[in-house]
Design a protein around this motif. Structure first.
Motif, short mmCIF file in Angstrom:
data_model
loop_
_atom_site.label_atom_id
_atom_site.label_comp_id
_atom_site.label_asym_id
_atom_site.label_seq_id
_atom_site.Cartn_x
_atom_site.Cartn_y
_atom_site.Cartn_z
N MET A 1 0.83 -1.21 0.00
CA MET A 1 0.00 0.00 0.00
C MET A 1 0.86 1.26 0.00
SD MET A 1 -3.13 0.89 -0.13
CE MET A 1 -4.25 2.24 0.19
N LEU A 2 1.91 1.28 0.81
CA LEU A 2 2.78 2.44 0.86
C LEU A 2 3.47 2.65 -0.48
CD1 LEU A 2 4.47 2.11 4.38
CD2 LEU A 2 2.50 3.51 3.71
N SER A 3 3.89 1.57 -1.11
CA SER A 3 4.52 1.68 -2.42
C SER A 3 3.56 2.26 -3.45
CB SER A 3 5.01 0.30 -2.87
OG SER A 3 5.59 0.36 -4.15
N LEU A 4 2.31 1.82 -3.40
CA LEU A 4 1.30 2.33 -4.33
C LEU A 4 1.02 3.81 -4.08
CD1 LEU A 4 -0.84 1.77 -6.54
CD2 LEU A 4 -2.42 1.15 -4.70
N GLN A 5 0.92 4.20 -2.82
CA GLN A 5 0.61 5.59 -2.49
C GLN A 5 1.77 6.53 -2.80
OE1 GLN A 5 -0.43 4.75 1.61
NE2 GLN A 5 -2.60 5.06 1.22
N LEU A 6 2.99 5.99 -2.88
CA LEU A 6 4.15 6.83 -3.18
C LEU A 6 4.37 7.01 -4.68
CD1 LEU A 6 6.76 5.62 -0.54
CD2 LEU A 6 5.69 7.87 -0.66
N VAL A 7 3.62 6.29 -5.50
CA VAL A 7 3.80 6.38 -6.95
C VAL A 7 3.62 7.82 -7.47
CG1 VAL A 7 2.80 5.71 -9.18
CG2 VAL A 7 3.35 3.97 -7.48
N PRO A 8 2.53 8.54 -7.09
CA PRO A 8 2.39 9.93 -7.58
C PRO A 8 3.57 10.81 -7.19
CG PRO A 8 0.33 9.16 -6.63
CD PRO A 8 1.37 8.14 -6.28
N LEU A 9 4.07 10.61 -5.95
CA LEU A 9 5.21 11.42 -5.49
C LEU A 9 6.46 11.12 -6.31
CD1 LEU A 9 6.21 13.49 -3.44
CD2 LEU A 9 6.74 11.60 -1.90
N LYS A 10 6.68 9.84 -6.61
CA LYS A 10 7.85 9.46 -7.41
C LYS A 10 7.75 10.03 -8.82
CE LYS A 10 8.66 5.17 -4.84
NZ LYS A 10 8.62 3.69 -4.90
N ILE A 11 6.57 9.94 -9.43
CA ILE A 11 6.39 10.49 -10.78
C ILE A 11 6.60 11.99 -10.77
CG2 ILE A 11 4.69 10.87 -12.60
CD1 ILE A 11 3.47 8.17 -11.92
N GLY A 12 6.03 12.66 -9.76
CA GLY A 12 6.21 14.11 -9.65
C GLY A 12 7.67 14.49 -9.46
N ALA A 13 8.41 13.68 -8.69
CA ALA A 13 9.83 13.97 -8.47
C ALA A 13 10.63 13.85 -9.76
CB ALA A 13 10.38 13.03 -7.41
N VAL A 14 10.31 12.84 -10.58
CA VAL A 14 11.03 12.68 -11.85
C VAL A 14 10.73 13.85 -12.78
CG1 VAL A 14 11.18 11.26 -13.93
CG2 VAL A 14 11.12 10.17 -11.69
N ILE A 15 9.45 14.23 -12.87
CA ILE A 15 9.08 15.36 -13.73
C ILE A 15 9.73 16.64 -13.23
CG2 ILE A 15 7.14 16.76 -14.53
CD1 ILE A 15 5.42 14.25 -14.43
N ALA A 16 9.69 16.86 -11.92
CA ALA A 16 10.27 18.07 -11.34
C ALA A 16 11.78 18.12 -11.58
CB ALA A 16 9.97 18.15 -9.85
N ALA A 17 12.45 16.99 -11.42
CA ALA A 17 13.89 16.96 -11.63
C ALA A 17 14.23 17.31 -13.08
CB ALA A 17 14.44 15.58 -11.27
N PHE A 18 13.47 16.77 -14.02
CA PHE A 18 13.71 17.06 -15.43
C PHE A 18 13.51 18.56 -15.72
CE2 PHE A 18 11.89 17.57 -19.72
CZ PHE A 18 12.95 17.12 -20.48
N LEU A 19 12.40 19.11 -15.20
CA LEU A 19 12.13 20.53 -15.45
C LEU A 19 13.14 21.43 -14.76
CD1 LEU A 19 8.22 20.59 -15.20
CD2 LEU A 19 9.63 20.66 -17.26
N LEU A 20 13.61 21.02 -13.57
CA LEU A 20 14.61 21.83 -12.88
C LEU A 20 15.93 21.85 -13.64
CD1 LEU A 20 14.07 21.02 -9.09
CD2 LEU A 20 13.67 23.18 -10.27
N VAL A 21 16.28 20.72 -14.24
CA VAL A 21 17.50 20.69 -15.06
C VAL A 21 17.35 21.65 -16.24
CG1 VAL A 21 18.88 19.26 -16.61
CG2 VAL A 21 18.18 18.37 -14.39
N MET A 22 16.17 21.66 -16.87
CA MET A 22 15.93 22.57 -17.99
C MET A 22 16.01 24.02 -17.53
SD MET A 22 15.64 20.46 -20.44
CE MET A 22 15.14 21.59 -21.75
N VAL A 23 15.41 24.30 -16.37
CA VAL A 23 15.45 25.66 -15.83
C VAL A 23 16.89 26.05 -15.50
CG1 VAL A 23 14.77 27.09 -13.87
CG2 VAL A 23 13.09 25.64 -14.98
N ALA A 24 17.67 25.12 -14.95
CA ALA A 24 19.06 25.40 -14.60
C ALA A 24 19.86 25.77 -15.84
CB ALA A 24 19.68 24.20 -13.90
N PHE A 25 19.67 25.02 -16.92
CA PHE A 25 20.36 25.36 -18.16
C PHE A 25 19.92 26.73 -18.67
CE2 PHE A 25 21.31 20.74 -18.64
CZ PHE A 25 22.68 20.87 -18.86
#
Length: 399
Positions: free
Chosen positions: A266-290
């Motif tokens: 259950m915890l793994s399932l509930q953390l899925v949105p957070l993990k997806i958001g973290a990947v998207i945020a990391a990608f966008l932050l790299v773009m913003v940094a450049f």
């Protein structure tokens, strides 16, 4: 010095506008993710209201509705409790650590309401089996037989919603369902537990009631068997447990799950949105940094005459370096200030409820500000270093 830096930033406000918008976008993005994570951390600190380490769950699967036969439940109870590994047996309508929920509308004895409450029908042994602690009153039992009301145990949040101003003494109070029936079911509170969150640590607190299930009396049968086992019971006990139940009811299909495994899933399932958001945020932050790096590089190149003149007037390389970094920090601060003015409206208006309460808001604001400052520092280090290495001769000959 600060006044001078602010003046320099204002003089290049048209160039800094796009940079400020990038920082603002990055801040809002990081804030959303940080608020999500901070809320999860906050929820994880709250009690779920039950134990999971030595509890197992058996889900009964049949091709047709299960009949509420008192003899079947009595037979299961007596046979399972004879197993040396089993300490307690109970029955429930819904599993824990799953997405299953049953919600109903209920009203107070004076007809006010309705109040939306989650419902978990449970047998007399459920509280002891799940190690639930009653803070006031008691758990329902055979002493409630013969009453014209259904005894229930509610959590503290349900007590506050149903009986506001009851000063923590809801035991003995009555309420009924708000279905509109001519003869609604009436409930009597016999006990209060601190909390009950059936979906585990990341479930937001909800008003909960646990009505008493009476085998052979209620309309619906319970399809969940909860077991409290001896500490250290191995997973191999599943075979023994399954065989014992199959001897009694060979037509049943069983799903046996230790609550430790159900919780992890259950915890793994509930953390899925957070993990997806973290990947998207990391990608966008790299773009913003450049983007920040490119804009800062361009701005520094366009300011070579200005910086060279400062060097010619006696400014050191370190002071030039500090100026570039400080300007970027001030620009980031102004952009984040605008973002905070916009985002603070969310907890002020309560549009997101407890999802974004004040502790979550300030934690997310601090975390996202730290990330943006770090991003600004990393983006300004190399342009600042290049500017600091500039000699007055180079600047005077720059075209």
């Amino acid at each position: 010095m600060l006044r001078h830096l602010l003046k320099l930033i204002w003089q290049r406000k048209s160039r800094n506008l796009m940079l400020s918008l990038e920082i603002l976008l990055a801040f809002v993005l990081v804030f959303a993710l940080a608020a999500f994570a901070a809320r999860y951390v906050q929820l994880q600190q709250l009690p779920t209201g039950f134990a999971y380490r030595d509890q197992w769950m058996v889900q009964i699967r049949t091709g047709k509705p299960l009949v509420n036969d008192a003899a079947i439940y009595d037979q299961l109870q007596r046979n399972l409790i004879t197993l040396p590994e089993v300490k307690s047996v109970a029955f429930a309508a819904l599993p824990v650590y799953e997405m299953s929920r049953r919600i109903g509308d209920y009203q107070r004895a004076d007809g006010t309401g309705p109040v939306r409450i989650d419902v978990q029908d449970a047998s007399d042994q459920y509280g002891a089996t799940m190690d639930m602690r009653v803070t006031s009153g008691r758990w329902f039992s055979g002493a409630d037989d013969g009453n014209d009301t259904t005894p229930v145990v509610i959590n503290q949040l349900a007590a506050e919603r149903l009986f506001p101003g009851a000063a923590g003494a809801p035991v003995g109070k009555l309420f009924s369902d708000a279905s509109g029936d001519a003869n609604p079911t009436r409930y009597r509170v016999v006990g209060v537990v601190e909390a009950y969150r059936s979906q585990g640590e990341f479930m937001a607190p909800q008003p909960f009631m646990l009505p008493r299930f009476r085998p052979g009396v209620e309309k619906e049968a319970m399809t969940i068997i909860m077991l409290k086992l001896q500490p250290g019971t191995p997973r191999a006990f599943e075979s023994t447990l399954s065989n014992r139940i199959k001897q009694l009811q060979p037509q049943w299909s069983l799903v046996i799950t230790p609550l430790t495994e159900a919780r992890a899933s259950m915890l793994s399932l509930q953390l899925v949105p957070l993990k997806i958001g973290a990947v998207i945020a990391a990608f966008l932050l790299v773009m913003v940094a450049f983007g920040l790096f490119g804009v800062l590089w361009q701005n520094t190149t366009q300011r070579i005459p200005e910086l060279g003149l400062r060097r010619a007037l006696g400014a050191t390389s370190a002071s030039i370096y500090r100026q570039i970094v400080a300007e970027q920090f001030l620009l980031s601060s102004s952009a984040m200030l605008v973002g905070l003015v916009l985002l603070v409206q969310l907890p002020l208006t309560g549009v997101m409820g407890e999802t974004l309460n004040w502790p979550v808001f300030w934690a997310a604001a601090a975390l996202s500000a730290g990330v943006i400052y770090l991003l600004s520092l990393l983006s300004s280090l190399y342009p600042g270093w290049r500017a600091a290495q500039l000699s007055p001769v180079q600047a005077l000959h720059y075209e």
